[in-house]
Design a protein around this motif. Structure first.
Motif, PDB file in Angstrom:
ATOM      1  N   SER A  29    -110.748 -35.638  13.795  1.00  0.00           N
ATOM      2  CA  SER A  29    -111.568 -34.430  13.959  1.00  0.00           C
ATOM      3  C   SER A  29    -111.570 -33.601  12.685  1.00  0.00           C
ATOM      4  O   SER A  29    -112.602 -33.024  12.304  1.00  0.00           O
ATOM      5  N   TYR A  33    -114.825 -32.609  10.498  1.00  0.00           N
ATOM      6  CA  TYR A  33    -115.155 -31.200  10.285  1.00  0.00           C
ATOM      7  C   TYR A  33    -115.260 -30.871   8.800  1.00  0.00           C
ATOM      8  O   TYR A  33    -116.167 -30.149   8.379  1.00  0.00           O
ATOM      9  N   GLU A  47    -119.248 -32.191  16.909  1.00  0.00           N
ATOM     10  CA  GLU A  47    -117.891 -32.685  16.648  1.00  0.00           C
ATOM     11  C   GLU A  47    -117.194 -33.039  17.952  1.00  0.00           C
ATOM     12  O   GLU A  47    -116.559 -34.096  18.057  1.00  0.00           O
ATOM     13  N   MET A  51    -116.025 -36.729  19.146  1.00  0.00           N
ATOM     14  CA  MET A  51    -114.622 -37.015  19.434  1.00  0.00           C
ATOM     15  C   MET A  51    -114.460 -37.671  20.805  1.00  0.00           C
ATOM     16  O   MET A  51    -113.536 -38.464  21.019  1.00  0.00           O
ATOM     17  N   ILE A 108    -109.615 -28.328  17.687  1.00  0.00           N
ATOM     18  CA  ILE A 108    -111.027 -27.956  17.661  1.00  0.00           C
ATOM     19  C   ILE A 108    -111.191 -26.448  17.744  1.00  0.00           C
ATOM     20  O   ILE A 108    -112.103 -25.876  17.133  1.00  0.00           O
TER      21      ILE A 108
END
Length: 255
Positions: A29, A33, A47, A51, A108
């Motif tokens: 992740s 990002y 995102e 994931m 996240i």
């Protein structure tokens, strides 16, 4: 159930499994990002949804030892002799794995904070994508837990879980192949092109209907619907029930 939950949850951090899953999630992740942020295209909903496609890797790692390890060690006998019901055992292990996904999600949340502080907004789609994240995680964990109940080998359980999850992940692609295959197979017959197309579309729709990812894509755009969530919960409950039945069958076979 609380005792089972605590035992399983803290066991993730007494072995490399929890740390490997957390580190792998953070790396993937974070890499995504950074790439998006570098090109000023940071999109948190995208995102999160991306994931979810990696759950096919994370879930087998997390769930492979939930029940198979107890079988291997012979400690599963405690499930049948303790005052805790088998259903509570299943739910305790399920919630422990889901809680680990909650910790993963903190990564996240950090990305949300960075995006909010730099661009001032993260969009309504973040709420929808976050809901999808946990509902699909619950569905996949239930599948992984069921796979773990079928073998006393963590490797075999992980492979079974991976295969089932990969099947779910590829339902949209599979529906396209089926549709094209039916059209090609019947093209030599006497049926018209319209009927062939209709048959292919109906079969493709029936297969794609089972795809949890396709059903929840709209959430990333802030379009909310109850049915996809009900579907995830319903299928998760089916696999949790199947897991319970596997343990129940084992209990009676020992008597």
């Amino acid at each position: 159930m609380l005792a089972v939950f605590k035992r399983e949850f803290f066991s993730y951090f007494k072995s490399p499994v929890g740390y490997i899953a957390l580190a792998l999630f953070a790396f993937i992740s974070g890499y995504m990002y950074v790439n998006m942020f570098a090109y000023a295209q940071a999109n948190i909903p995208s995102e999160i949804i991306t994931m979810i496609s990696f759950f096919v890797i994370f879930v087998p790692i997390i769930t492979m030892g939930l029940l198979s390890e107890d079988k291997k060690r012979g400690t599963e006998i405690l499930f049948y002799t303790s005052p805790v019901s088998l259903f509570e055992v299943v739910m305790g292990k399920f919630l422990a794995a889901l809680s680990l996904f909650g910790i993963m999600y903190v990564n996240i949340i950090i990305h949300m904070i960075i995006t909010k502080s730099s661009s001032g907004t993260v969009g309504i789609g973040v709420v929808g994508a976050s809901i999808v994240f946990f509902f699909v995680a619950a569905l996949y964990i239930a599948i992984g837990l069921f796979a773990s109940s079928l073998s006393d080998s963590q490797i075999v359980s992980a492979i079974l879980s991976f295969v089932i999850l990969l099947f779910f992940q590829m339902l949209s692609t599979l529906s396209t192949f089926i549709s094209n295959g039916i059209t090609s197979a019947l093209s030599a017959g006497s049926m018209g092109a319209d009927k062939l197309s209709a048959i292919g579309e109906k079969v493709a729709y029936a297969v794609k209907w089972l795809d949890p990812i396709a059903k929840t894509q709209q959430f990333r755009y802030g379009v909310f619907s109850v049915f996809p969530l009900v579907y995830c919960v319903s299928v998760a409950l089916v696999f949790l029930y199947l897991t319970y039945r596997v343990l129940e069958k084992k209990r009676w076979s020992q008597k």
